[in-house]
Design an enzyme around this catalytic site. Structure first.
Site, PDB file in Angstrom:
ATOM      1  NE  ARG A 124      -4.153  -1.560   1.791  1.00  0.00           N
ATOM      2  CZ  ARG A 124      -4.454  -2.594   2.664  1.00  0.00           C
ATOM      3  NH1 ARG A 124      -3.692  -2.906   3.538  1.00  0.00           N
ATOM      4  NH2 ARG A 124      -5.444  -3.657   2.487  1.00  0.00           N
ATOM      5  CE  LYS A 146      -0.480  13.372 -15.192  1.00  0.00           C
ATOM      6  NZ  LYS A 146      -0.771  13.884 -16.393  1.00  0.00           N
ATOM      7  CD  GLU A 188       7.632  15.754 -23.487  1.00  0.00           C
ATOM      8  OE1 GLU A 188       6.897  16.935 -23.207  1.00  0.00           O
ATOM      9  OE2 GLU A 188       7.039  14.907 -23.737  1.00  0.00           O
ATOM     10  CE  LYS A 230       5.429  16.906 -14.941  1.00  0.00           C
ATOM     11  NZ  LYS A 230       5.626  15.766 -15.646  1.00  0.00           N
ATOM     12  CD  GLU A 240      -3.460  16.236 -16.689  1.00  0.00           C
ATOM     13  OE1 GLU A 240      -2.371  15.698 -16.351  1.00  0.00           O
ATOM     14  OE2 GLU A 240      -4.144  16.016 -17.827  1.00  0.00           O
ATOM     15  NE  ARG A 244       0.927  16.972 -13.663  1.00  0.00           N
ATOM     16  CZ  ARG A 244       1.352  15.855 -12.892  1.00  0.00           C
ATOM     17  NH1 ARG A 244       1.224  15.857 -11.505  1.00  0.00           N
ATOM     18  NH2 ARG A 244       2.323  15.046 -13.486  1.00  0.00           N
ATOM     19  CG  ASN A 248      -1.666  16.962 -21.280  1.00  0.00           C
ATOM     20  OD1 ASN A 248      -0.663  16.302 -20.919  1.00  0.00           O
ATOM     21  ND2 ASN A 248      -2.745  17.008 -20.664  1.00  0.00           N
ATOM     22  CG  HIS A 251       1.708  15.704 -24.662  1.00  0.00           C
ATOM     23  ND1 HIS A 251       2.463  16.702 -24.907  1.00  0.00           N
ATOM     24  CD2 HIS A 251       2.685  14.503 -23.952  1.00  0.00           C
ATOM     25  CE1 HIS A 251       3.670  16.479 -24.155  1.00  0.00           C
ATOM     26  NE2 HIS A 251       3.600  15.408 -23.977  1.00  0.00           N
ATOM     27  CG  HIS A 255      -0.966  11.062 -26.277  1.00  0.00           C
ATOM     28  ND1 HIS A 255      -1.453  11.580 -25.425  1.00  0.00           N
ATOM     29  CD2 HIS A 255       0.259  10.744 -25.911  1.00  0.00           C
ATOM     30  CE1 HIS A 255      -0.475  11.894 -24.120  1.00  0.00           C
ATOM     31  NE2 HIS A 255       0.550  11.291 -24.654  1.00  0.00           N
ATOM     32  CG  HIS A 269       6.117  10.443 -25.688  1.00  0.00           C
ATOM     33  ND1 HIS A 269       4.735  10.507 -25.729  1.00  0.00           N
ATOM     34  CD2 HIS A 269       6.385  11.635 -24.806  1.00  0.00           C
ATOM     35  CE1 HIS A 269       4.271  11.650 -25.088  1.00  0.00           C
ATOM     36  NE2 HIS A 269       5.128  12.348 -24.472  1.00  0.00           N
TER      37      HIS A 269
HETATM   38  P1  NAD Z   1      12.757   4.780 -21.834  1.00  0.00           P
HETATM   39  O1  NAD Z   1      12.825   4.758 -20.479  1.00  0.00           O
HETATM   40  O2  NAD Z   1      12.336   3.586 -22.721  1.00  0.00           O
HETATM   41  O3  NAD Z   1      14.336   5.117 -22.422  1.00  0.00           O
HETATM   42  C1  NAD Z   1      14.871   5.296 -23.530  1.00  0.00           C
HETATM   43  C2  NAD Z   1      15.884   4.283 -24.111  1.00  0.00           C
HETATM   44  O4  NAD Z   1      17.151   4.737 -23.597  1.00  0.00           O
HETATM   45  C3  NAD Z   1      15.697   2.899 -23.506  1.00  0.00           C
HETATM   46  O5  NAD Z   1      16.034   1.884 -24.378  1.00  0.00           O
HETATM   47  C4  NAD Z   1      16.647   3.104 -22.395  1.00  0.00           C
HETATM   48  O6  NAD Z   1      17.270   1.710 -21.861  1.00  0.00           O
HETATM   49  C5  NAD Z   1      17.896   3.950 -22.614  1.00  0.00           C
HETATM   50  N1  NAD Z   1      18.547   4.602 -21.829  1.00  0.00           N
HETATM   51  C6  NAD Z   1      18.194   5.458 -20.783  1.00  0.00           C
HETATM   52  N2  NAD Z   1      18.870   6.024 -20.091  1.00  0.00           N
HETATM   53  C7  NAD Z   1      20.106   5.903 -20.828  1.00  0.00           C
HETATM   54  C8  NAD Z   1      21.423   6.304 -21.002  1.00  0.00           C
HETATM   55  N3  NAD Z   1      22.156   7.331 -20.097  1.00  0.00           N
HETATM   56  N4  NAD Z   1      22.225   6.031 -21.671  1.00  0.00           N
HETATM   57  C9  NAD Z   1      21.978   5.068 -22.891  1.00  0.00           C
HETATM   58  N5  NAD Z   1      20.834   4.713 -22.877  1.00  0.00           N
HETATM   59  C10 NAD Z   1      19.895   4.960 -21.968  1.00  0.00           C
HETATM   60  O7  NAD Z   1      11.947   6.022 -22.307  1.00  0.00           O
HETATM   61  P2  NAD Z   1      11.892   7.652 -22.154  1.00  0.00           P
HETATM   62  O8  NAD Z   1      11.991   8.251 -23.240  1.00  0.00           O
HETATM   63  O9  NAD Z   1      12.844   8.002 -21.013  1.00  0.00           O
HETATM   64  O10 NAD Z   1      10.465   7.423 -21.341  1.00  0.00           O
HETATM   65  C11 NAD Z   1       9.335   7.327 -22.086  1.00  0.00           C
HETATM   66  C12 NAD Z   1       8.294   6.896 -21.026  1.00  0.00           C
HETATM   67  O11 NAD Z   1       8.063   7.858 -20.287  1.00  0.00           O
HETATM   68  C13 NAD Z   1       7.168   6.570 -21.700  1.00  0.00           C
HETATM   69  O12 NAD Z   1       6.605   5.290 -21.360  1.00  0.00           O
HETATM   70  C14 NAD Z   1       6.032   7.588 -21.362  1.00  0.00           C
HETATM   71  O13 NAD Z   1       4.721   7.356 -21.420  1.00  0.00           O
HETATM   72  C15 NAD Z   1       6.777   8.016 -19.940  1.00  0.00           C
HETATM   73  N6  NAD Z   1       6.202   9.495 -19.717  1.00  0.00           N
HETATM   74  C16 NAD Z   1       5.807   9.491 -18.517  1.00  0.00           C
HETATM   75  C17 NAD Z   1       5.600  10.956 -17.981  1.00  0.00           C
HETATM   76  C18 NAD Z   1       5.070  11.142 -16.510  1.00  0.00           C
HETATM   77  O14 NAD Z   1       4.736  12.209 -16.136  1.00  0.00           O
HETATM   78  N7  NAD Z   1       5.119   9.931 -15.829  1.00  0.00           N
HETATM   79  C19 NAD Z   1       5.780  11.976 -18.739  1.00  0.00           C
HETATM   80  C20 NAD Z   1       6.171  11.764 -19.904  1.00  0.00           C
HETATM   81  C21 NAD Z   1       6.669  10.520 -20.686  1.00  0.00           C
END
Ligand code: NAD
Length: 369
Positions: A124, A146, A188, A230, A240, A244, A248, A251, A255, A269
């Site tokens: 929990r 999030k 972003e 942010k 949100e 907030r 988007n 987005h 999306h 993304h």
């Molecule tokens: P990811 O975590 O898949 O990382 C991208 C790639 O880079 C992966 O293959 C990872 O292994 C590699 N990687 C990570 N750090 C590295 C480094 N320092 N050196 C070499 N390789 C590295 O993707 P991302 O783009 O970081 O995140 C995308 C995700 O984030 C999506 O699932 C999206 O929905 C989510 N997201 C969440 C929020 C939120 O508010 N929670 C906001 C935006 C996006």
């Protein structure tokens, strides 16, 4: 060269520490936060060989107690799934974790979202620390609480708001990130300028190339300004219900583009967000909300950096306007059947709007191909 941005959420508030070499201080900072509480690190198999040794050395150096070795999950979006959540929870519970256990998420948005969600639901609710290793995670996903996973119906449809206790954004680790992922995260960064900081957008026009090349001072400034933006928005509207939603920008379109592609590697993304921001400005200009020159200025900058700005640049995809409109109508931000768009009265002047005529949106999509 180090900055600290505070996310002001009363008793759930936390610091974001930003700068090169922050991971080397992780042990001291985590032990100040957690004392003798046991720590479990979660990461992925790309990040583990690159950056786990430095984190582990720092934890060990500070005498942080560990409950077993790091949990290393497969890299990639597919890991944000029920199956991997179950396996992660199984592993954690199998280690006999207690409520006092602190999870440390070392990785990009995938690891942060999944480990954060596991922390929200295991026993929990466990405390967790984000150690974001992609630019996208440092400026966006690690901040704001999030967390969640994808389901067969779509992305991020199961999750929870669960704030981390600390975010350690080591800008030095971005040196190993692929250029494509660096640029996707940069989209972003640009978003924050377009939302409400025209001065920052102008600074990015001048220094964006240095940020993307990993020039340390420019990078720290870009991450700090983004996190501060942010943090300010999350501090005002954690769940949100209002402001907030500005985050988007780009987005709603983005999306839909991602969904049409099927969330595969043809469109990351951040690339979808870059295309989406151009489309949001096209729509704003078409509706007479912003100047006709604004969409061009947004695209010129994204283009100069190397982000896609035209749908035709996404290789191997045939775009269908009606299909894209269908995806938008299924977005989880739709309320009473009405799609929320983030539009702009100019660069740095974004606002949310409903009741946008679908024919105007269709016209913008038709022209963007
Ligand atoms: P990811 O975590 O898949 O990382 C991208 C790639 O880079 C992966 O293959 C990872 O292994 C590699 N990687 C990570 N750090 C590295 C480094 N320092 N050196 C070499 N390789 C590295 O993707 P991302 O783009 O970081 O995140 C995308 C995700 O984030 C999506 O699932 C999206 O929905 C989510 N997201 C969440 C929020 C939120 O508010 N929670 C906001 C935006 C996006």
């Amino acid at each position: 060269m180090q900055d600290i941005v505070r996310v002001d959420l009363a008793e759930r508030g936390y610091d974001i520490v930003i700068g090169p070499g922050v991971i080397a201080q992780a042990g001291a900072r985590i032990s100040a936060l957690a004392g003798r509480r046991p720590v479990v690190v979660v990461t992925d198999d790309t990040v583990a060989p690159l950056h786990l040794p430095a984190l582990e050395a720092s934890l060990e150096g500070a005498g942080v107690r560990r409950n077993g070795p790091a949990i290393v999950l497969p890299a990639g979006e597919k890991t944000k799934s029920f199956a991997h959540l179950e396996a992660l929870l199984d592993d954690l519970l199998g280690r006999g974790i207690e409520r006092s256990t602190l999870l440390v998420a070392l990785g990009g948005g995938v690891i942060g979202d999944l480990a954060g969600f596991a922390a929200a639901v295991a026993l929990r609710g466990l405390d967790f620390v984000q150690v974001p290793t992609t630019l996208l995670a440092q400026v966006d996903s690690s901040v704001g609480g999030k967390t969640g996973i994808n389901t067969r119906q779509g992305k991020n449809l199961v999750g929870s708001f669960h704030q981390p206790r600390l975010v350690l954004a080591d800008t030095g680790v971005l040196a190993t990130l692929s250029r494509r992922h660096m640029l996707a995260g940069y989209a972003e960064v640009v978003k924050y300028g377009l939302i409400d900081d025209a001065g920052f957008f102008a600074w990015l026009e001048e220094h964006g190339a240095a940020v993307c090349a990993g020039e340390p001072e420019a990078l720290v400034r870009a991450v700090t300004v983004s996190c501060a933006a942010k943090a300010a928005i999350v501090g005002q509207d954690e769940r949100e219900s209002g402001r907030r939603a500005l985050l988007n920008l780009g987005h709603t379109f983005g999306h839909a583009l991602e969904a049409a592609v099927g969330y595969d590697d043809r469109l990351l993304h951040g690339e979808g967000v870059a295309l989406g921001m151009g489309l949001a400005f096209d729509l704003s200009a078409r509706l007479g909300l912003c100047g006709a020159e604004d969409p061009g200025r947004v695209r010129r900058h994204l283009d100069a950096i190397g982000l896609p700005t035209r749908l035709g640049q996404v290789a191997g995809v045939t775009w269908d306007t009606q299909e894209l409109l269908g995806h938008m109508a299924k977005d989880k931000k739709v309320q009473d059947g009405r799609i929320t768009f983030v539009l702009a009265r100019g660069i740095g002047q974004a606002f949310t709007a409903r009741d946008i005529d679908g024919r105007e949106v269709a016209a913008v999509l038709d022209r963007a191909r």
